[in-house]
Design an enzyme around this catalytic site. Structure first.
Site: not given
Ligand code: PDD
Length: 280
Positions: A33, A143, A176, A200
């Site tokens: 996703y 992801k 993270e 991620l």
């Molecule tokens: N999540 N780390 C994890 C485990 C994440 O699921 C996300 C993003 C991030 C931040 O990544 P980015 O800057 O590309 O959004 C880091 C999304 C927002 C979610 O699961 O809703």
């Protein structure tokens, strides 16, 4: 709100948009996703998200679906404008009956779903976090929708009236947050865990590093221990739903963070400016 869900080529009402219970995403979370941030009904870092989606799919030996995702996103935002929020896109390996762990030599059609979602614009306010064991698998750089360890961590944060859970490995490294990347700074130097199979590769993380470069703020991409987390002057989290926000406490321990004249504020202001220019 008059919203629609994109599903396999059609824009349907939410209650009409369904997948089979034999969908591998449903049965095995065999799916990936993206959440593309939207601000003022415009897309933020669209290409970067699509690049990451391509990579996630290819790592799991899935083909990139033959859809024009930009048009899909723009259509969704036309149907139901989003002042602040995101577009969720999910691609599953497809529907396979009878249920079977493997799909070898089966020709499956991916199920592709996308919808727009509004959330409350985050306040310019420091957040609270907890630490929590990182119970995830060894490919957190993909992801995937296998988010059980993430949602359990985030739920524990919510139970403790906190906004995020910072994930700590059994050897004491902080990777993270449950849905955010992590930055700390000490004595004017910023540090964030390096890209690896344990985190991620956040598009907001990358954008934030570009902001640091522009501001000539020194930074290191290095492993971060739990101890260091508590010895930092500032701790920030980044994501497509939060941009970059500072923390005020972790595990109930107050960080000595003052918003005024913080490094975070400098970064936040430049981030906002740079973001406005790159919205599409
Ligand atoms: N999540 N780390 C994890 C485990 C994440 O699921 C996300 C993003 C991030 C931040 O990544 P980015 O800057 O590309 O959004 C880091 C999304 C927002 C979610 O699961 O809703």
């Amino acid at each position: 709100v008059n919203s629609k869900v994109f599903i396999n080529g059609k824009f349907l009402d939410p209650d009409q948009a369904t997948v089979s219970v034999f969908d591998r995403g449903f049965l095995f979370s065999d799916s990936v996703y993206e959440v593309i941030h939207v601000d003022g009904n415009k897309l933020f870092l669209f290409e970067e998200h699509i690049e990451r989606l391509k990579r996630s799919l290819s790592e799991l030996d899935m083909d990139f679906p033959n859809y024009d995702f930009l048009t899909i996103c723009q259509e969704l935002l036309k149907i139901s404008p989003v002042d602040y929020g995101g577009i969720y896109i999910q691609v599953t390996r497809g529907t396979q009956q009878p249920r079977s762990h493997f799909w070898h030599q089966k020709k499956l059609l991916p199920n592709v779903v996308a919808f727009a979602q509004s959330i409350k614009r985050p306040e310019k306010k420091a957040l609270k976090a907890i630490t929590y064991p990182d119970l995830r698998w060894g490919r957190c750089d993909v992801k995937s929708t296998s988010l059980l360890a993430n949602v359990l961590a985030r739920e524990e944060a919510a139970k403790n009236s906190c906004d995020e859970a910072l994930l700590v490995s059994s050897s004491g490294w902080v990777s993270e947050g449950s849905s955010t990347n992590l930055f700390v700074c000490r004595n004017g130097v910023v540090k964030t865990p390096p890209l690896s199979e344990n985190i991620l590769p956040g598009v907001t993380r990358k954008f934030c590093l570009e902001v640091l470069n522009e501001l000539a703020i020194p930074y290191k991409e290095e492993k971060l221990s739990k101890e260091e987390l508590f010895n930092s002057d500032e701790v920030w989290i980044t994501s497509s739903t939060k941009d970059v926000l500072p923390l005020e406490s972790i595990d109930g321990i107050e960080l000595k963070f003052e918003m005024e004249n913080s490094l975070w504020e400098q970064v936040f202001n430049r981030f906002k400016e740079k973001k406005l220019k790159s919205l599409k």
